[in-house]
Design an enzyme around this catalytic site. Structure first.
Site, short mmCIF file in Angstrom:
data_model
loop_
_atom_site.label_atom_id
_atom_site.label_comp_id
_atom_site.label_asym_id
_atom_site.label_seq_id
_atom_site.Cartn_x
_atom_site.Cartn_y
_atom_site.Cartn_z
N CYS A 119 44.39 44.27 38.44
CA CYS A 119 43.38 43.55 37.67
C CYS A 119 42.29 43.01 38.59
CB CYS A 119 44.04 42.42 36.89
SG CYS A 119 42.91 41.57 35.76
N CYS A 229 43.10 37.94 46.58
CA CYS A 229 42.84 38.93 45.54
C CYS A 229 42.41 40.27 46.11
CB CYS A 229 41.76 38.42 44.58
SG CYS A 229 40.17 38.12 45.39
#
Length: 234
Positions: A119, A229
């Site tokens: 994601c 991330c």
């Protein structure tokens, strides 16, 4: 070898300069090829103020993942208005998001670290690569004390994954120093910071931290793994 020596000399020079002076120097050395990525966090708001108030020729952009807090988007508008500037916004590719959600579900990132990283890649990493393309220096708001993962970073370093130099003008700033500067200059900031949200990302992946917790404990709070991330991975 010569390039490495030049980089060490530049790093040493930048270590002697203020954040404002360093930004001006980088913009002068790499004309038209310096970009600053802002997530509208407190560190990034400081850098935006330094660039805008001093008219330093650095392009500013932000990533809208499609899952940001409303407060973050409202701050983007307030920031553009205050500094009479335009922040270029990059969005994830529509088809990639649709495929991701079709495969994982709307909140499939909660189910595994692999899902979450997928994601992050679709919503953040890929748009970042588009934003950085064709540039030579990427300015960030990273501070060494934010987390153990960032304590070993240098003022300027080579980001091999994105094939670009990464410049961290606030690397040695403390949290208290940053807050004092924001108050002194009247810099707009996200009201969520006053509610315990120190590091703010996507709404489903961010919570307020508890007393004594690390500043980034509220990011991907359901995971025990290294909490990055992919934007600033080595």
């Amino acid at each position: 070898m010569k390039q490495k020596k030049n980089m060490l000399e530049l790093e040493s020079q930048l270590d002697q300069l203020s954040a404002q002076e360093g930004l001006a120097l980088i913009a002068d050395l790499f004309p038209g090829k310096v970009v600053f990525s802002t997530s509208l966090g407190q560190e990034d708001q400081v850098i935006t103020q330094l660039i805008a108030q001093n008219q330093i020729p650095v392009k500013i952009f932000s990533l809208d993942t499609g899952r940001l807090f409303p407060e973050t988007l409202e701050l983007l508008a307030r920031t553009e208005s205050k500094y009479n500037t335009r922040i270029q916004v990059y969005y994830p590719e529509r088809e990639s998001v649709e495929n991701l959600v079709a495969e994982q579900g709307i909140n499939g990132f909660y189910n595994s670290v692999e899902n979450r990283k997928s994601c992050c890649y679709v919503r953040k990493v890929e748009p970042l690569k588009r934003a950085l393309a064709g540039n030579e220096v990427w300015v960030t708001g990273l501070r060494a004390e934010q987390s153990a993962n960032r304590s070993g970073m240098k003022r300027i370093e080579w980001d091999d994954g994105n094939q670009i130099f990464k410049y961290n003008p606030l690397l040695d700033w403390s949290y208290d120093q940053m807050i004092a500067y924001i108050e002194e200059k009247g810099i707009p900031y996200n009201p969520l910071h006053d509610k315990g949200f120190i590091s703010i990302g996507c709404a489903p992946c961010t919570r307020a931290i508890l007393p004594g917790e690390d500043a980034r404990a509220g990011r991907w709070w359901w995971e025990d793994s290294k909490k990055e991330c992919g934007l600033h991975a080595k």
